[in-house]
Motif scaffolding. Structure first.
Motif, PDB file in Angstrom:
ATOM      1  N   LEU A  42      16.561  88.331  34.572  1.00  0.00           N
ATOM      2  CA  LEU A  42      17.684  87.711  35.268  1.00  0.00           C
ATOM      3  C   LEU A  42      17.193  86.728  36.322  1.00  0.00           C
ATOM      4  CD1 LEU A  42      20.857  89.511  36.594  1.00  0.00           C
ATOM      5  CD2 LEU A  42      19.538  88.034  38.094  1.00  0.00           C
ATOM      6  N   LEU A  43      16.231  87.153  37.131  1.00  0.00           N
ATOM      7  CA  LEU A  43      15.783  86.328  38.248  1.00  0.00           C
ATOM      8  C   LEU A  43      15.095  85.047  37.798  1.00  0.00           C
ATOM      9  CD1 LEU A  43      14.396  89.179  40.544  1.00  0.00           C
ATOM     10  CD2 LEU A  43      16.487  87.847  40.893  1.00  0.00           C
ATOM     11  N   LYS A  44      14.465  85.079  36.650  1.00  0.00           N
ATOM     12  CA  LYS A  44      13.744  83.902  36.162  1.00  0.00           C
ATOM     13  C   LYS A  44      14.497  83.148  35.062  1.00  0.00           C
ATOM     14  CE  LYS A  44       9.903  84.268  38.611  1.00  0.00           C
ATOM     15  NZ  LYS A  44       8.589  84.438  37.980  1.00  0.00           N
ATOM     16  N   GLY A  45      15.703  83.601  34.707  1.00  0.00           N
ATOM     17  CA  GLY A  45      16.394  82.987  33.567  1.00  0.00           C
ATOM     18  C   GLY A  45      15.534  83.060  32.325  1.00  0.00           C
ATOM     19  N   ALA A  46      14.759  84.134  32.202  1.00  0.00           N
ATOM     20  CA  ALA A  46      13.741  84.251  31.159  1.00  0.00           C
ATOM     21  C   ALA A  46      14.263  85.043  29.963  1.00  0.00           C
ATOM     22  CB  ALA A  46      12.481  84.905  31.717  1.00  0.00           C
ATOM     23  N   SER A  47      13.570  84.916  28.861  1.00  0.00           N
ATOM     24  CA  SER A  47      13.927  85.623  27.629  1.00  0.00           C
ATOM     25  C   SER A  47      12.753  86.484  27.176  1.00  0.00           C
ATOM     26  CB  SER A  47      14.266  84.627  26.517  1.00  0.00           C
ATOM     27  OG  SER A  47      15.290  83.744  26.908  1.00  0.00           O
ATOM     28  N   VAL A  48      13.065  87.685  26.707  1.00  0.00           N
ATOM     29  CA  VAL A  48      12.088  88.518  26.017  1.00  0.00           C
ATOM     30  C   VAL A  48      12.440  88.444  24.532  1.00  0.00           C
ATOM     31  CG1 VAL A  48      11.178  90.838  25.695  1.00  0.00           C
ATOM     32  CG2 VAL A  48      11.693  90.020  27.989  1.00  0.00           C
ATOM     33  N   VAL A  49      11.498  87.955  23.728  1.00  0.00           N
ATOM     34  CA  VAL A  49      11.799  87.591  22.344  1.00  0.00           C
ATOM     35  C   VAL A  49      10.955  88.428  21.385  1.00  0.00           C
ATOM     36  CG1 VAL A  49      11.925  85.683  20.702  1.00  0.00           C
ATOM     37  CG2 VAL A  49      12.238  85.233  23.148  1.00  0.00           C
ATOM     38  N   GLY A  50      11.605  89.103  20.455  1.00  0.00           N
ATOM     39  CA  GLY A  50      10.892  89.914  19.472  1.00  0.00           C
ATOM     40  C   GLY A  50      10.284  89.070  18.365  1.00  0.00           C
TER      41      GLY A  50
END
Length: 328
Positions: free
Chosen positions: A253-261
């Motif tokens: 949330l804080l970094k506008g980041a994605s964790v991608v499989g």
């Protein structure tokens, strides 16, 4: 023919080498005389019954190989006896012969060595799918590669450089990092001696990496994610560390980041044409010298268990292969 056989889930030492019947192709299938077979970390998990996909017992492990077409089944027109091919299958590569559907094969480029050809489908295929398709790495971006001296790690470094990115390699010893540098890494981090998060801040001027290529998991995933850049992509490739990390969702949330499989095996099954296009692009890069697979050790068929144990104990740099015709 001789083949490695897994009769029950267990450690690699429980595998046996047996004489089994020669393979016969069915419609749309090809039998290949295996000249070399690549060894990968999923092979270790598969024989233990710990991988996402469990083959029926008994089976022959190994899923990537290179060799010469021995026989073709009805309806096969793309290949003929004597053709040199690269193949990827769920199982069956650790043997003198392998059976594959025709769509699981690609022609070997002229002049390519069998051992190199056997070392590219899973590692380079996984890394290309992860970085290009799932991570959308762009020229000028920065990518962190964890476990960078392993097979998928070195492939990731080379693919990142081929795409015009800056690559940070993180590995567990100076010797491994030397190999990473030889394959194009711009920045080296020994995460057994340095604070990974602080080292990433220093290497990126506090901005963090745009893409994190993570085949390791365990204790290194969270500090890497904490350092990720705004709109960064953390690629979940595997868990060679043996531990699936539990990441705090607020970091994304804080970094506008994605964790991608990243699950290349199912990508191959679901999108075979996209996978073949990726393989053709990489074979072109190899012909240009931009990708240089490292085969660091060769094992005879009878030593397949040792090859898997070395993989499990993280003693492998680059790729290792099993050569059925070898005697020692």
């Amino acid at each position: 023919m001789k083949a490695v056989v897994c009769k029950a889930w267990g450690p690699p030492d429980s595998l046996v080498v047996e004489d089994v019947a020669d393979l016969v192709p069915g419609a749309g299938q090809v039998v290949v005389d295996v000249k070399a077979a690549g060894v990968n970390f999923p092979d270790v998990l598969t024989v233990q019954g710990k991988y996402q996909v469990k083959p029926e017992l008994p089976f022959t492990p190994g899923n990537e190989f290179a060799g010469i077409v021995r026989a073709v089944g009805d309806g096969v027109t793309a290949y003929k006896t004597g053709d040199r091919v690269i193949g990827f299958t769920r199982t069956g590569a650790f043997a003198e012969q392998a059976l594959a559907p025709v769509e699981a094969l690609v022609p070997m480029p002229p002049g390519m060595d069998f051992e190199v050809a056997a070392a590219i489908t899973l590692t380079y295929g996984t890394s290309h799918h992860a970085i290009v398709d799932r991570g959308a790495l762009q020229p000028g971006e920065t990518m962190l590669v964890l476990g960078a001296a392993g097979g998928v790690g070195l492939a990731a470094i080379e693919i990142g450089k081929a795409l015009g990115a800056r690559v940070i390699a993180a590995a567990s010893s100076p010797e491994k990092l030397t190999v990473c540098k030889a394959h194009g890494a711009d920045v080296l981090i020994d995460y057994t001696r340095e604070d990974l998060r602080e080292a990433l801040k220093a290497a990126t001027g506090g901005r963090g990496p745009d893409v994190i290529y993570d085949p390791v998991g365990g204790v290194y995933s969270e500090p890497a994610l904490r350092a990720i850049a705004w709109r960064g992509r953390h690629l979940v490739v595997g868990f060679a560390n043996g531990e699936i990390p539990k990441l705090p969702w607020n970091l994304m949330l804080l970094k506008g980041a994605s964790v991608v499989g990243v699950f290349w095996g199912d990508f191959v099954r679901r999108e075979p044409q996209a996978n073949l296009a990726a393989m053709r692009q990489m074979l072109g890069w190899m012909a240009e010298g931009r990708l240089r697979p490292l085969v660091s050790r060769r094992y005879a068929l009878k030593d397949s268990a040792q090859a898997l144990n070395d993989m499990a104990e993280r003693k492998v740099t680059g790729k290792v292969v099993i050569v059925p015709g070898a005697t020692a």
